[in-house]
Motif scaffolding. Sequence first.
Motif, PDB file in Angstrom:
ATOM      1  N   ALA A 192     -61.464   6.834  63.789  1.00 44.67           N
ATOM      2  CA  ALA A 192     -62.214   7.809  62.867  1.00 44.67           C
ATOM      3  C   ALA A 192     -62.239   9.098  63.332  1.00 44.67           C
ATOM      4  O   ALA A 192     -63.389   9.974  62.905  1.00 44.67           O
ATOM      5  N   GLY A 193     -61.099   9.760  63.625  1.00 40.42           N
ATOM      6  CA  GLY A 193     -61.134  11.211  63.992  1.00 40.42           C
ATOM      7  C   GLY A 193     -61.536  11.744  65.200  1.00 40.42           C
ATOM      8  O   GLY A 193     -62.380  10.745  66.042  1.00 40.42           O
ATOM      9  N   VAL A 211     -61.468   1.258  54.334  1.00 36.78           N
ATOM     10  CA  VAL A 211     -61.548   1.688  52.806  1.00 36.78           C
ATOM     11  C   VAL A 211     -60.863   2.994  52.753  1.00 36.78           C
ATOM     12  O   VAL A 211     -60.189   3.064  51.822  1.00 36.78           O
ATOM     13  N   THR A 212     -61.009   3.918  53.977  1.00 37.93           N
ATOM     14  CA  THR A 212     -60.579   5.334  53.398  1.00 37.93           C
ATOM     15  C   THR A 212     -59.234   5.394  54.114  1.00 37.93           C
ATOM     16  O   THR A 212     -58.759   6.412  54.286  1.00 37.93           O
ATOM     17  N   GLY A 213     -58.885   4.599  55.291  1.00 38.63           N
ATOM     18  CA  GLY A 213     -57.850   4.892  56.163  1.00 38.63           C
ATOM     19  C   GLY A 213     -58.356   5.474  57.518  1.00 38.63           C
ATOM     20  O   GLY A 213     -59.612   6.175  57.355  1.00 38.63           O
ATOM     21  N   PRO A 214     -57.578   5.732  58.530  1.00 39.28           N
ATOM     22  CA  PRO A 214     -57.985   6.448  59.664  1.00 39.28           C
ATOM     23  C   PRO A 214     -58.021   8.128  59.404  1.00 39.28           C
ATOM     24  O   PRO A 214     -57.326   8.567  58.606  1.00 39.28           O
ATOM     25  N   GLY A 215     -58.883   8.821  59.926  1.00 34.53           N
ATOM     26  CA  GLY A 215     -59.112  10.161  59.939  1.00 34.53           C
ATOM     27  C   GLY A 215     -60.459  10.643  60.052  1.00 34.53           C
ATOM     28  O   GLY A 215     -61.240   9.502  60.077  1.00 34.53           O
ATOM     29  N   ALA A 216     -60.602  11.997  59.873  1.00 32.95           N
ATOM     30  CA  ALA A 216     -62.158  12.529  60.254  1.00 32.95           C
ATOM     31  C   ALA A 216     -62.978  12.051  58.981  1.00 32.95           C
ATOM     32  O   ALA A 216     -64.385  11.814  59.255  1.00 32.95           O
ATOM     33  N   PHE A 217     -62.311  11.743  57.694  1.00 32.59           N
ATOM     34  CA  PHE A 217     -63.153  11.322  56.672  1.00 32.59           C
ATOM     35  C   PHE A 217     -64.070  10.178  57.161  1.00 32.59           C
ATOM     36  O   PHE A 217     -65.264  10.005  56.364  1.00 32.59           O
ATOM     37  N   ALA A 218     -63.282   9.181  57.735  1.00 28.62           N
ATOM     38  CA  ALA A 218     -63.996   7.698  57.860  1.00 28.62           C
ATOM     39  C   ALA A 218     -65.104   8.101  58.890  1.00 28.62           C
ATOM     40  O   ALA A 218     -66.120   7.637  58.901  1.00 28.62           O
ATOM     41  N   GLY A 219     -64.871   9.170  59.734  1.00 29.99           N
ATOM     42  CA  GLY A 219     -66.003   9.453  60.846  1.00 29.99           C
ATOM     43  C   GLY A 219     -67.001   9.975  60.024  1.00 29.99           C
ATOM     44  O   GLY A 219     -68.128   9.666  60.431  1.00 29.99           O
ATOM     45  N   VAL A 220     -66.927  10.978  58.999  1.00 28.02           N
ATOM     46  CA  VAL A 220     -67.802  11.529  58.513  1.00 28.02           C
ATOM     47  C   VAL A 220     -68.825  10.475  57.832  1.00 28.02           C
ATOM     48  O   VAL A 220     -70.077  10.633  57.692  1.00 28.02           O
ATOM     49  N   LEU A 221     -68.022   9.736  56.988  1.00 34.87           N
ATOM     50  CA  LEU A 221     -68.980   8.654  56.332  1.00 34.87           C
ATOM     51  C   LEU A 221     -69.595   7.927  57.367  1.00 34.87           C
ATOM     52  O   LEU A 221     -70.757   7.359  56.989  1.00 34.87           O
ATOM     53  N   THR A 222     -68.976   7.392  58.484  1.00 36.19           N
ATOM     54  CA  THR A 222     -69.730   6.630  59.349  1.00 36.19           C
ATOM     55  C   THR A 222     -71.057   7.439  60.058  1.00 36.19           C
ATOM     56  O   THR A 222     -72.286   6.686  59.968  1.00 36.19           O
ATOM     57  N   MET A 223     -71.022   8.557  60.195  1.00 40.02           N
ATOM     58  CA  MET A 223     -72.120   9.187  60.804  1.00 40.02           C
ATOM     59  C   MET A 223     -73.169   9.639  59.979  1.00 40.02           C
ATOM     60  O   MET A 223     -74.428   9.555  60.093  1.00 40.02           O
ATOM     61  N   SER A 224     -72.790   9.536  58.506  1.00 42.72           N
ATOM     62  CA  SER A 224     -73.711   9.752  57.571  1.00 42.72           C
ATOM     63  C   SER A 224     -74.596   8.337  57.425  1.00 42.72           C
ATOM     64  O   SER A 224     -75.885   8.590  57.187  1.00 42.72           O
ATOM     65  N   VAL A 225     -73.909   7.404  57.398  1.00 44.69           N
ATOM     66  CA  VAL A 225     -74.623   6.204  57.223  1.00 44.69           C
ATOM     67  C   VAL A 225     -75.551   5.935  58.371  1.00 44.69           C
ATOM     68  O   VAL A 225     -76.769   5.465  58.284  1.00 44.69           O
ATOM     69  N   CYS A 226     -74.964   6.161  59.515  1.00 43.39           N
ATOM     70  CA  CYS A 226     -75.793   5.721  61.018  1.00 43.39           C
ATOM     71  C   CYS A 226     -76.897   6.778  60.903  1.00 43.39           C
ATOM     72  O   CYS A 226     -77.934   6.232  61.385  1.00 43.39           O
TER      73      CYS A 226
END
Length: 269
Positions: A222-223, A137-152
């Motif tokens: 994911a950063g 959705v967002t492409g590789p990078g730290a933002f994808a990691g933040v979204l993943t950590m938030s949902v988890c």
Amino acid sequence: MSEAIKQQLEQEKSSWFYKVGVTFLLAILLGWSSSTFQINRVSDNGLDIAKNIISGIFHPDRRLLFNFTKTGISYLVLETICIAFLGTIVGAVLAVPLSFFSAVNIVPKPIALAVRWVIMAIRTIPAFIYGLMFIRVTGPGAFAGVLTMSVCSIGMLSKMFIETIEDLDVRIIESLDASGCNTFQKIRYGIIPQLSPDFISTVIYRFDMNLRDATILGLVGAGGIGAPLIFAMSSYRWNEVGAILTGLIICILIIEFFSTKIRVRLARG
């Protein structure tokens, strides 16, 4: 023989049969599980790789370890910490309303069960899958990691928050109500002081978990420090692997020290 002695003997006999049955069942499960494993002989090449790995870990690349640019260990570790921290905070903020709507002592039971089903569905999907989805959705990078950590974080934090909310001492709220306190005052002086220590302790514990998970998420882009780690391992640059692992170990030890201090202080009030 008295009736009490007979009952005791019957209880011991039934307990013995229960223990034997459980032991037999565990033995069957252990044997069935071990049948799925295949033990392969380690080749000479594998032993050489193991020696190189151990040597690289104990002889880290100092140039990479003390490199303070964006490609250095310090920056990558800091990025991993930021991903874990922001993901934990966002997840905690989203988990609070879900927790209140899932507590049976706050809302009707059908609503609480429905929201709990949503939380359970969120917890079912592994973090790795969330990472792959958000990268699309967002492409590789730290933002994808933040979204993943938030949902988890929502799943675990909501579960722990629910238990804390359901253990609220309602007598304190009733006493404040009898004293003529309004709703805001009851929340301020009756609910928040009871919830905040456990909430903060749970969030700190989740941050420790997210810090480790953020490293793994870096493997899928994911950063964080995970991507350089997998690249170094794929290229057999074990000295760089050793430097990255050294930075991670130091970071986790420091955070573990301070988080333990905070949790102990919260537990003691």
